[in-house]
Design an enzyme around this catalytic site. Sequence first.
Site, PDB file in Angstrom:
ATOM      1  N   LYS A  51      27.933  -2.700 -33.005  1.00 18.86           N
ATOM      2  CA  LYS A  51      27.092  -3.511 -34.335  1.00 18.86           C
ATOM      3  C   LYS A  51      26.006  -3.794 -33.951  1.00 18.86           C
ATOM      4  CE  LYS A  51      31.670  -5.067 -36.486  1.00 18.86           C
ATOM      5  NZ  LYS A  51      32.800  -6.077 -36.662  1.00 18.86           N
ATOM      6  N   GLN A  95      34.051 -11.737 -35.101  1.00 21.09           N
ATOM      7  CA  GLN A  95      34.923 -10.582 -35.014  1.00 21.09           C
ATOM      8  C   GLN A  95      36.278 -11.180 -34.859  1.00 21.09           C
ATOM      9  OE1 GLN A  95      33.881  -7.522 -34.663  1.00 21.09           O
ATOM     10  NE2 GLN A  95      35.845  -6.654 -34.295  1.00 21.09           N
ATOM     11  N   ASP A 118      30.884  -9.875 -43.722  1.00 19.58           N
ATOM     12  CA  ASP A 118      32.263  -9.042 -43.892  1.00 19.58           C
ATOM     13  C   ASP A 118      32.990  -9.206 -45.395  1.00 19.58           C
ATOM     14  OD1 ASP A 118      32.999  -8.280 -41.465  1.00 19.58           O
ATOM     15  OD2 ASP A 118      33.582 -10.006 -40.531  1.00 19.58           O
TER      16      ASP A 118
HETATM   17  N1  GUN Z   1      38.197  -6.457 -36.704  1.00 20.19           N
HETATM   18  C1  GUN Z   1      38.531  -5.219 -36.980  1.00 20.19           C
HETATM   19  N2  GUN Z   1      37.617  -4.865 -38.278  1.00 20.19           N
HETATM   20  C2  GUN Z   1      36.851  -6.079 -38.337  1.00 20.19           C
HETATM   21  C3  GUN Z   1      35.859  -6.168 -39.405  1.00 20.19           C
HETATM   22  O1  GUN Z   1      35.696  -5.539 -39.919  1.00 20.19           O
HETATM   23  N3  GUN Z   1      35.222  -7.382 -39.217  1.00 20.19           N
HETATM   24  C4  GUN Z   1      35.694  -8.542 -38.412  1.00 20.19           C
HETATM   25  N4  GUN Z   1      34.869  -9.638 -38.587  1.00 20.19           N
HETATM   26  N5  GUN Z   1      36.620  -8.216 -37.507  1.00 20.19           N
HETATM   27  C5  GUN Z   1      36.997  -7.007 -37.590  1.00 20.19           C
END
Ligand code: GUN
Length: 283
Positions: A51, A95, A118
């Site tokens: 990211k 996350q 998200d």
């Molecule tokens: N963990 C696995 N995929 C994601 C996601 O798309 N967003 C977040 N915040 N955590 C994750």
Amino acid sequence: MIISGKELSAQLKSDMAQEVATFPEKYGRVPHLVVILVGDDPGSVSYVTGKAKASEVVGIKNTTIRKPENISEEELLEIIARLNADDTVDGILVQLPLPRHISEEKVIAAIDKSKDVDGFHPLNVAALWQKQECVLPCTPKGIIKMLKRAGVEISGKRAVVIGRSNIVGLPVAKLLLNENATVTIAHSRTKNLPEVTREAEILVVAIGRPKFVTADMVSEGAVVIDVGVNRDPETGKLCGDVDFAAIEPKASVITPVPGGVGPMTICCLMENTIECFLRKQQK
Ligand code: GUN
């Protein structure tokens, strides 16, 4: 045809970079995404690094806040409250998964809806299901983009989604429904699952088990979207939920792991951050 999410996301990120380059002059700054990582699970570290790298490519300011596994829920909620109040922060992402002593539900609900890049906040989820303006969750949004770019007609098709998580299964089913597919949501306990999946003209698999989908479960010409990210127990390599080697010759379109859905998720996160930033400028 193998759809390369890597290639498509590179194109889309390059387009976004051009757009973001105009922001300092127009708005005085670039979008700012804050990513919070609790603990040091290697999978999560790798996602968060991805990211940050994508932010750099697109020209978005990225701040990654790393906290130890034993951070209290209270302290994490305080950090979120501070970021909510900070006008220079456009997107907040925590996350997942979080350690067990922290309620994911509380944490997700604590993020300001307008900064929820998200699309996991309950108000964003509700808005999605009510067809109101919302932030679309990144993975489902990326899947629909990939299908469209690959020239797959969704309208009128029978789609089967294996998996019913809040992050992928349920929202991708809703987005396919919005595109006028007829959607079945199946899961690991679905009776006669191969019979159900063989009906699929579009099959989306998000179950998190290596090679869960075998060749007998897929009909000739199906479009197969593999959302799984697993370790192959035999080779230790990254693999999807779909037995790629066995299914690729049958499928008309298939996504690889790695290099399929994963890069599209990050690409849509960039897009969501820009969207949240622009909405704020228009207020
Ligand atoms: N963990 C696995 N995929 C994601 C996601 O798309 N967003 C977040 N915040 N955590 C994750």
